[in-house]
Write an enzyme that holds these catalytic residues in place. Structure first.
Site, PDB file in Angstrom:
ATOM      1  N   ARG A 125       0.820  -1.215   0.000  1.00  0.00           N
ATOM      2  CA  ARG A 125       0.000   0.000   0.000  1.00  0.00           C
ATOM      3  C   ARG A 125       0.856   1.267   0.000  1.00  0.00           C
ATOM      4  O   ARG A 125       0.345   2.357  -0.256  1.00  0.00           O
ATOM      5  CB  ARG A 125      -0.929  -0.008   1.224  1.00  0.00           C
ATOM      6  CG  ARG A 125      -2.154  -0.878   0.985  1.00  0.00           C
ATOM      7  CD  ARG A 125      -2.776  -1.352   2.277  1.00  0.00           C
ATOM      8  NE  ARG A 125      -3.611  -2.505   2.015  1.00  0.00           N
ATOM      9  CZ  ARG A 125      -4.906  -2.422   1.678  1.00  0.00           C
ATOM     10  NH1 ARG A 125      -5.499  -1.259   1.584  1.00  0.00           N
ATOM     11  NH2 ARG A 125      -5.584  -3.523   1.429  1.00  0.00           N
ATOM     12  N   THR A 140     -13.029  -2.176   7.077  1.00  0.00           N
ATOM     13  CA  THR A 140     -13.710  -1.813   5.830  1.00  0.00           C
ATOM     14  C   THR A 140     -14.728  -2.883   5.454  1.00  0.00           C
ATOM     15  O   THR A 140     -15.902  -2.595   5.168  1.00  0.00           O
ATOM     16  CB  THR A 140     -12.688  -1.666   4.684  1.00  0.00           C
ATOM     17  OG1 THR A 140     -11.771  -0.636   5.037  1.00  0.00           O
ATOM     18  CG2 THR A 140     -13.353  -1.350   3.371  1.00  0.00           C
ATOM     19  N   ASP A 197      -7.103  -6.593   6.145  1.00  0.00           N
ATOM     20  CA  ASP A 197      -6.067  -6.235   7.106  1.00  0.00           C
ATOM     21  C   ASP A 197      -6.713  -6.158   8.500  1.00  0.00           C
ATOM     22  O   ASP A 197      -6.823  -7.161   9.189  1.00  0.00           O
ATOM     23  CB  ASP A 197      -5.455  -4.902   6.664  1.00  0.00           C
ATOM     24  CG  ASP A 197      -4.399  -4.395   7.612  1.00  0.00           C
ATOM     25  OD1 ASP A 197      -4.131  -5.070   8.624  1.00  0.00           O
ATOM     26  OD2 ASP A 197      -3.850  -3.304   7.372  1.00  0.00           O
ATOM     27  N   LYS A 207     -16.909   5.296   1.225  1.00  0.00           N
ATOM     28  CA  LYS A 207     -16.569   5.801   2.543  1.00  0.00           C
ATOM     29  C   LYS A 207     -16.132   7.237   2.359  1.00  0.00           C
ATOM     30  O   LYS A 207     -15.334   7.530   1.483  1.00  0.00           O
ATOM     31  CB  LYS A 207     -15.413   4.959   3.096  1.00  0.00           C
ATOM     32  CG  LYS A 207     -15.028   5.260   4.503  1.00  0.00           C
ATOM     33  CD  LYS A 207     -14.078   4.190   5.077  1.00  0.00           C
ATOM     34  CE  LYS A 207     -13.188   3.534   4.034  1.00  0.00           C
ATOM     35  NZ  LYS A 207     -12.327   2.481   4.582  1.00  0.00           N
ATOM     36  N   ARG A 264     -15.133  10.964   4.520  1.00  0.00           N
ATOM     37  CA  ARG A 264     -14.939  11.704   5.759  1.00  0.00           C
ATOM     38  C   ARG A 264     -15.741  12.984   5.700  1.00  0.00           C
ATOM     39  O   ARG A 264     -15.589  13.769   4.767  1.00  0.00           O
ATOM     40  CB  ARG A 264     -13.459  12.038   5.973  1.00  0.00           C
ATOM     41  CG  ARG A 264     -12.798  11.065   6.884  1.00  0.00           C
ATOM     42  CD  ARG A 264     -11.363  11.349   7.189  1.00  0.00           C
ATOM     43  NE  ARG A 264     -10.745  10.114   7.671  1.00  0.00           N
ATOM     44  CZ  ARG A 264     -10.363   9.119   6.893  1.00  0.00           C
ATOM     45  NH1 ARG A 264     -10.524   9.190   5.599  1.00  0.00           N
ATOM     46  NH2 ARG A 264      -9.832   8.023   7.421  1.00  0.00           N
TER      47      ARG A 264
END
Lengths: 323, 323, 323, 323, 323, 323
Positions: D103, D232, D228, D199, D201
């Site tokens: 990532r 999510t 991970d 998603k 913010r």
């Protein structure tokens, strides 16, 4: 940037064992003392170098033509570059006014090396950031270097010297066909015609010379980049005299003079021999009719330009030699 | 893969000028003729190499210890690697049974080179795929190479030789504290205790020796990796005799013998001197009490293993020398 | 250049997680605040770094000994170098006062790594331009780096400390024969004789110690570069006491102290233990009889010299520590 | 070459500590025993590796996903590559079924690293000739490697699994917009429509989810490359249920499961969770409703093709998994 | 190795767009079909390549002279090398029978590129292991490559063609002094004398030609490596005719023919023009008096030798062309 | 360093042929004239460059988007970098506002190239020290470069433009799912929701579009990084109108416009099209409803910051565009 900028630390000059006199000329012309480097050769032939002063962050020029003793001087140069690099210099320029192994620049037979490329790689691997040379045997050798650099030509100095002499009825002669194009350009600088001495192997081993072009009754100037054993140049002089020329002059940049070359040239009866000191002009090389153009002041100007970030081309054009 | 596989073309052996006798030993032991390489040194000292046969796709081993003349031999090695690489060899191993400049392996003073690393980089830059050496002055020099390789040790041959001699009351002595650990290991192989000769500079320049450990009335065997000028080993022998030892033996791998070393050793009164031929044992080096262990057959076995992809460790363990 | 020149942008100091206290000492001695670098370890163990301020064109020193947690700290160092490089720093120096994996510096068995070389390559590949270390396990490791750098020695600080103590009848002892030569040099600095504790494996697994040299009735100072598990040094102390020495001192540069080393040293009955803080001296490592020489001010002076292009050798010679 | 050719020595498989079970699966499927490599972690945390058998000239595949403990496993992989390289392997392929730091693949903020590129460079610098990975977080990471390699995708195995299940009214959902395109392609394989959970913010810190696309009354399959922390995927499952979906399935390749991910997934109420064993599926990760597709036999087939010089694409197309 | 060994996988031939006819000749002579590579140029001019068959482990020869459209063909070559490398070929040879930018091989003016070196670096960076070319403008360009390779010369084919013609009273003429030495060698092969046409700029811009050497009443053969715009060769032909020569022949290797060269040659009144097909001989280039020596069968033999590890020198010597 | 330091020689700007107008904008905004570089294309298509002024030691920025003619412009860029490097520039930044071949950034099919990585390697091999680009197709391409650099994003300029327009009921739409995440972030900047147009191949060759998300009765803004042929964007516009949206706007950074893209966009009925001039906006590309944001002044500010060692992040944050 009209007056240049100091982009690295102060200039430092270091001389190897190759040509200390030339290094001294450069140092004096620049007013910068030679850096103290102690070079020791141990009983086991290992070269050891210790710099006596710091070169940290400095803009270091190592002056080392790879002239005789050739393999020693190459090794000394590489070890000196390693020393300077590990001593944290800011920038390292390998100044090699004579570049050995330049004739080993292509595979013209099967299974031979291209040693000139190997040399260029060695210099870069040892840690030089830049190179500086004078009249490489073939200009393409510049492209063997992965690092940037400057190849300078001393031929403008030689042509200016002969222009000032004003020799009448002059013909420029190339003694080696590989030098034909450069000889033509040199002749153009002097406003003179060009001729060639051709060497050809007949059958097994005898070699015959012939002259191509008009030379009879003329003064001739044989030009080449280097005199090694001197056989080519001396042979050309003899042949030209057979063809009925008047005076014979010689000029070249690199005075390698191996294997009794001096004697060979002495016996060839040149009116004058003009060369430079890219290699040391030792007493054995010196001939009564020899004029040596000392390149120290000229190289000093170019090193100064490189150090200060000024145009080298402009510096060269503005340079006025005094012979 | 019990019997190994041929993963490259046929084996080819090429010898430089460094140690042609050793190369011949290897060639004979392998039953593989030495490849014909014509090495010329021109009048201008430039080395020129032409391989007389194709090495295309072959698994080439170039045998060249970088012994005296050191700088010449290094250059010859590099040019030979370049030649072989440009001749399209399948794999190139630089076999350097003696590796010069190995003592220049760290900066223990300011502004000095690490020439051993430079050498390793040169060998790789020239185009070697692998290296092979015998008893580097410091094992860490293996790590200077970016290419893989094999460092072999001849000490097991030396210790086996002395085991077979069965000398009573033997003490192994290191004449240089930098060799202390290896001497201890060598002593352990012989089941013998170890002692040291310490050299210390007192005040300005006089140097005194002292013995650390029990040696009185013993037979002593001084061991080292290399004898260069011979002063350390001869000095140790004299000091040990002052301390009342019986017979003094010497053994070492690399017989460099510079600067009258042979005479120095001759005068030091050794009962026997044992070494190998990583460097040529020229007539000047030969002493009446000297035993030379010829490494040719041993190197031949290892080269064969590397060529066939067999374990070198196993090959070494199974090797039975005959003295 | 008497007062040095600024050849890169301003100095920037960044600390990794390895030894923040040492970084703070350096920062305070230089009067240069530590650069803000936010280090995050995500739940998936990935390390993430974001610099909170620009380092564009700056002369960045990243302070990160690769001490415990070793593998984490190495990765953090590499990622930080990558971060700083991609943030367009002018020059990056990896300051690693302790350099892990230094004992993996040669292939002394078949099929083992040379991890110290790997580490040197990683640091260069990540983008460091220079390195700085303190007392590498073997000086040759300098040669593993393809980038230039400075290996500094804290032993002059340790020897000065003991010279000032003026301990009578002192003998310097090396507990490991691999350290014999450095111990001899250290002893010479103190004007003291040297002795050795030899460790040898007998038969299968038992290991016996013996003392080589005169120690009875003397005060002894055991010296080494690193204390890892402490077994060698504690074992030497016990053996020396059996041989009838008086007080036993210990000094070393790197206090790794793994696996209950502190307890082992505590039980070995040293009069005084002197070390440096190349690694953090955590409360668990601290012993009542331990003196820590803080290297921050010393490293600060050297970093300043490197930044300003001044001689590091001269800086070290002129440094006056205060204990 | 219909049946492939052996162009390197014999195949050798070496497993690091990352996923020994997967390595065993590969070894069994190939009928090639795992090479014996002794991995030691010393008290000072240094990793040491010694191969117990020769790998000289062999075609070595090192199986080491860089899963937890991440930084340890990376270092172990690099040291193992160095070991194998210096042991003169013929070719080295680093098989990393899970590739950490993927990532960190771009600078999307100022002054951050691109650690994935750093990892690729480390693997090449250590000496790997090739790499093999499974479903990199971004396909572009292939381009971070200067060495050639194979990125394999396990998604065809996952899609085949779900095709065989024949779930009616299925909608494929991407829980992360960065996975939108791959989710669309996965949906196309299943002949199903696609929807997204977005998603965003809002203002300072609260984060809200919204569903884009038709999902009401449908069975949904959330697909991603890696789980991970699981937030999510669990968040998406909760949101989808709020929107009135029927059963919720999950599938993904890499089961990282950090920070209570297993519990989070357990509470999210999935009908079935399908993943692979690129990372070890430890007891803590195992959930009652989890199906693990074991990749060993599949990787074995690909390793065999690479070793024998056969088309990997053809091998993948012809592969018939059995669940 | 008398019959050669297969050290890589099977031979694979891939043709770029540069000279498909020559590639076909090679393919037919070898009996090896051309590998299917789909080359697409998108609307945005981006070149995209997909190989239709596996090249894994194969010994791949990519046939692509960098002829017109020059910059396109260079990019196509580089992208094709990248494609083949990432497809895991065993070995990649870039076969460039014509090598563009060869005249940009040195800095003979300030601030100009050495594009030929750049090209050589590009080919190596893209991933070629070897190169193969025909008659580089300067042999030194071989040394620009860091990878090994073979420069082949088609001049022996040209000289053999003219030997068979047995033209009486033949003089070989170099139209460019840079070609003087090669012309002399070519003449020696034919047992003919050599002469030169010299071009010189007088004053500002007018350019005059002069002939150096004896040509009157002779048949002349103008020889060069390449015909680009054709002005030099056509100009030489006109000048020679003014000097009273009989028939004028031309031969050269590379038929670039830019900017109406064909017309210029047509008007120059050659008796015969002989060249090769290193570049496509398109209908526009074809002249009635032109003889094209097709190099396909000859290149096929050399590629076969390289593939099988046989001597290229021997292959060339034994080659019998049929015109 | 508040006001920045000059760490290299003076700034020099050189423009290739790619986008001279943009170069002029930068030059004017900086008040620094464009460096004179003479670019010649010979009849044989070879590109030749000669700089008319010295760039020795200068901080050179070469401005060359690799737009149409793509392959020509790439070659010109590489040759220019070589020229500037060999002319001894102090630092070279390749400014490529548009970076061709960015879509060839991964192997998503077997046996295809990763041309974007190849391009990055070429730029570094030619000699650039840094790169600068605008909105790479994938951010990961930054990681393809081994040299440091800056990827800038023009999307903040585009979002500010639309924020100032205050379009009511706006929905941001991604026409390509690969752009989904960036579109979401762009939408967040505008405080708008996001929707997607999905393209899917049904069966053999027909392709259908569907809209995911709420768009009916809204104003929509389709956003993408590049418009190449324009089919995706035009198709999305048509589909959205079928779904009953109000006005349709388009914005993107790179106006490639190949293959009649302008006409396609003209027929798609956009209310306004907003783009930048990373590529020349030629008359053929200009549409009546097109607004071009000129990036010259913005790039000038960033180049100035890089030259002076100032934070690029801060420079970007403080930049106030005027539309």
């Amino acid at each position: 940037m009209e007056n240049g900028v100091k982009i690295y630390g102060e200039l430092a000059l270091i001389s190897g064992s190759g040509n200390p006199e030339l290094a001294r000329e450069i140092s004096e012309a620049l007013g910068v003392p030679l850096h103290k480097a102690k070079i020791t050769v141990f009983a086991n032939e290992n070269i050891f170098i210790q710099l006596q002063e710091s070169v940290r962050a400095r803009d270091v020029f190592i002056i080392q033509p790879t002239c005789s003793p050739v393999n020693y001087n190459i090794m000394e140069l590489l070890i000196m570059i390693d020393t300077v690099r590990r001593a944290s210099a800011g920038r390292i320029t390998a100044v090699m006014p004579f570049f050995a192994y330049a004739r080993s620049d292509k595979k013209d037979k099967p299974r031979v090396p291209i040693t000139a490329r190997l040399m260029a790689d060695m210099v870069a691997t040892a840690g030089a950031d830049r190179f500086m040379t004078v009249d490489l045997h073939a200009g393409q050798i510049q492209g063997f270097f992965s690092i940037p650099g400057d190849e300078l030509s001393a031929f403008p100095l030689l042509s200016q010297y002969f222009r000032e002499k004003q020799i009448p009825d002059l013909v420029v002669v190339a003694a080696d066909l590989g030098f034909a194009k450069k000889a033509r350009n040199f002749a153009a600088e002097l406003g003179a015609p060009v001729a060639f001495v051709e060497k050809r192997r007949d059958g097994s081993c005898t070699e015959s010379l012939s002259v191509i072009g008009e030379v009879k009754g003329k003064n001739v100037l044989i030009v080449d980049d280097e005199v090694d054993r001197g056989t080519t140049m001396a042979g050309a002089a003899h042949k030209l005299r057979q063809e009925g020329v008047k005076d014979v002059y010689a000029c070249f940049v690199h005075a390698t003079f191996s294997d009794n070359a001096a004697q060979r040239l002495a016996e060839a009866g040149f009116k004058e021999i003009v060369c430079t000191n890219t290699q040391p002009i030792t007493p054995e090389k010196r001939l009564p009719n020899m004029t040596v153009i000392h390149l120290g002041p000229w190289l000093a100007r170019i090193i100064d330009a490189v150090h200060r970030g000024l145009s080298v081309g402009k510096t060269l054009r503005e340079y006025k030699p005094s012979f």
